[in-house]
Scaffold this motif. Sequence first.
Motif, mmCIF file in Angstrom:
data_model
loop_
_atom_site.group_PDB
_atom_site.id
_atom_site.type_symbol
_atom_site.label_atom_id
_atom_site.label_comp_id
_atom_site.label_asym_id
_atom_site.label_seq_id
_atom_site.Cartn_x
_atom_site.Cartn_y
_atom_site.Cartn_z
ATOM 1 N N VAL A 10 0.834 -1.202 0.000
ATOM 2 C CA VAL A 10 0.000 0.000 0.000
ATOM 3 C C VAL A 10 0.867 1.250 0.000
ATOM 4 N N ASP A 11 1.903 1.277 0.843
ATOM 5 C CA ASP A 11 2.784 2.447 0.893
ATOM 6 C C ASP A 11 3.430 2.705 -0.459
ATOM 7 N N THR A 12 3.866 1.648 -1.123
ATOM 8 C CA THR A 12 4.478 1.787 -2.449
ATOM 9 C C THR A 12 3.471 2.348 -3.442
ATOM 10 N N GLN A 13 2.236 1.837 -3.408
ATOM 11 C CA GLN A 13 1.192 2.324 -4.319
ATOM 12 C C GLN A 13 0.889 3.798 -4.072
ATOM 13 N N LEU A 14 0.740 4.189 -2.805
ATOM 14 C CA LEU A 14 0.406 5.574 -2.480
ATOM 15 C C LEU A 14 1.548 6.522 -2.817
ATOM 16 N N GLU A 15 2.788 6.115 -2.554
ATOM 17 C CA GLU A 15 3.932 6.961 -2.900
ATOM 18 C C GLU A 15 4.023 7.165 -4.407
ATOM 19 N N TRP A 16 3.804 6.100 -5.165
ATOM 20 C CA TRP A 16 3.824 6.205 -6.621
ATOM 21 C C TRP A 16 2.727 7.150 -7.109
ATOM 22 N N LEU A 17 1.539 7.036 -6.511
ATOM 23 C CA LEU A 17 0.425 7.913 -6.890
ATOM 24 C C LEU A 17 0.744 9.371 -6.591
ATOM 25 N N GLU A 18 1.347 9.636 -5.442
ATOM 26 C CA GLU A 18 1.732 11.008 -5.101
ATOM 27 C C GLU A 18 2.692 11.574 -6.136
ATOM 28 N N GLU A 19 3.643 10.759 -6.585
ATOM 29 C CA GLU A 19 4.581 11.203 -7.627
ATOM 30 C C GLU A 19 3.827 11.544 -8.912
ATOM 31 N N GLN A 20 2.871 10.715 -9.280
ATOM 32 C CA GLN A 20 2.081 10.954 -10.490
ATOM 33 C C GLN A 20 1.261 12.234 -10.352
ATOM 34 N N LEU A 21 0.693 12.460 -9.181
ATOM 35 C CA LEU A 21 -0.090 13.682 -8.947
ATOM 36 C C LEU A 21 0.792 14.912 -9.014
ATOM 37 N N ASP A 22 2.020 14.815 -8.488
ATOM 38 C CA ASP A 22 2.957 15.931 -8.550
ATOM 39 C C ASP A 22 3.295 16.304 -9.992
ATOM 40 N N GLU A 23 3.364 15.299 -10.851
ATOM 41 C CA GLU A 23 3.745 15.523 -12.249
ATOM 42 C C GLU A 23 2.558 15.894 -13.140
ATOM 43 N N SER A 24 1.363 15.771 -12.629
ATOM 44 C CA SER A 24 0.166 16.028 -13.421
ATOM 45 C C SER A 24 -0.019 17.522 -13.679
ATOM 46 N N ASP A 25 -0.514 17.842 -14.862
ATOM 47 C CA ASP A 25 -0.832 19.222 -15.202
ATOM 48 C C ASP A 25 -2.247 19.609 -14.786
ATOM 49 N N ALA A 26 -3.016 18.647 -14.324
ATOM 50 C CA ALA A 26 -4.411 18.890 -13.942
ATOM 51 C C ALA A 26 -4.478 19.687 -12.639
ATOM 52 N N ASP A 27 -5.606 20.356 -12.448
ATOM 53 C CA ASP A 27 -5.838 21.146 -11.231
ATOM 54 C C ASP A 27 -6.304 20.211 -10.118
ATOM 55 N N ILE A 28 -5.331 19.505 -9.531
ATOM 56 C CA ILE A 28 -5.605 18.514 -8.494
ATOM 57 C C ILE A 28 -4.705 18.795 -7.297
ATOM 58 N N ASP A 29 -5.295 18.797 -6.119
ATOM 59 C CA ASP A 29 -4.532 18.893 -4.881
ATOM 60 C C ASP A 29 -4.655 17.563 -4.158
ATOM 61 N N PHE A 41 -10.376 18.028 -6.192
ATOM 62 C CA PHE A 41 -10.454 18.620 -7.518
ATOM 63 C C PHE A 41 -10.975 20.050 -7.431
ATOM 64 N N ALA A 42 -10.861 20.794 -8.519
ATOM 65 C CA ALA A 42 -11.247 22.209 -8.547
ATOM 66 C C ALA A 42 -12.712 22.414 -8.158
ATOM 67 N N ASN A 43 -13.569 21.421 -8.407
ATOM 68 C CA ASN A 43 -14.990 21.546 -8.074
ATOM 69 C C ASN A 43 -15.297 21.099 -6.640
ATOM 70 N N LYS A 91 -10.653 6.616 -14.099
ATOM 71 C CA LYS A 91 -12.008 6.949 -14.537
ATOM 72 C C LYS A 91 -12.668 7.912 -13.552
ATOM 73 N N ALA A 92 -12.560 7.626 -12.269
ATOM 74 C CA ALA A 92 -13.167 8.489 -11.249
ATOM 75 C C ALA A 92 -12.534 9.873 -11.258
ATOM 76 N N CYS A 93 -11.216 9.933 -11.337
ATOM 77 C CA CYS A 93 -10.533 11.232 -11.353
ATOM 78 C C CYS A 93 -10.879 12.023 -12.605
ATOM 79 N N SER A 94 -10.976 11.355 -13.743
ATOM 80 C CA SER A 94 -11.344 12.034 -14.992
ATOM 81 C C SER A 94 -12.750 12.615 -14.894
ATOM 82 N N GLU A 95 -13.669 11.836 -14.344
ATOM 83 C CA GLU A 95 -15.049 12.322 -14.189
ATOM 84 C C GLU A 95 -15.105 13.498 -13.216
ATOM 85 N N GLN A 96 -14.411 13.388 -12.112
ATOM 86 C CA GLN A 96 -14.488 14.439 -11.097
ATOM 87 C C GLN A 96 -13.689 15.679 -11.475
ATOM 88 N N ALA A 97 -12.611 15.515 -12.223
ATOM 89 C CA ALA A 97 -11.819 16.668 -12.678
ATOM 90 C C ALA A 97 -12.410 17.283 -13.942
#
Length: 105
Positions: A10-29, A41-43, A91-97
Amino acid sequence: MNDTEFHTLVDTQLEWLEEQLDESDADIDYETTGGILSIEFANDSKVIINRQEPLHQLWLATRSGGYHFNYKDGDWVDDRSGQLFLDVLEKACSEQAQEAISFRD
């Protein structure tokens, strides 16, 4: 799988996801607190990812519903639909963003 292996996965999965979020151009915190990853998300909608240690599951809460994933053959697999964690998350992030979100290269 023992508790230590579960936490490592789980820690490995979450750390990897955080890295992906840091690199994303989307308006995601995002914020990680106590092993819970909250993606906002922005909404003002959120996706929440957390571990369920007693069940050795990774849980995902989205606007469209909740999902429980078991680790099988190198992937987190939804215990009801058989969908992969990253597929459901994207899919969930795309819908919500309200824009296409991909965490894969």
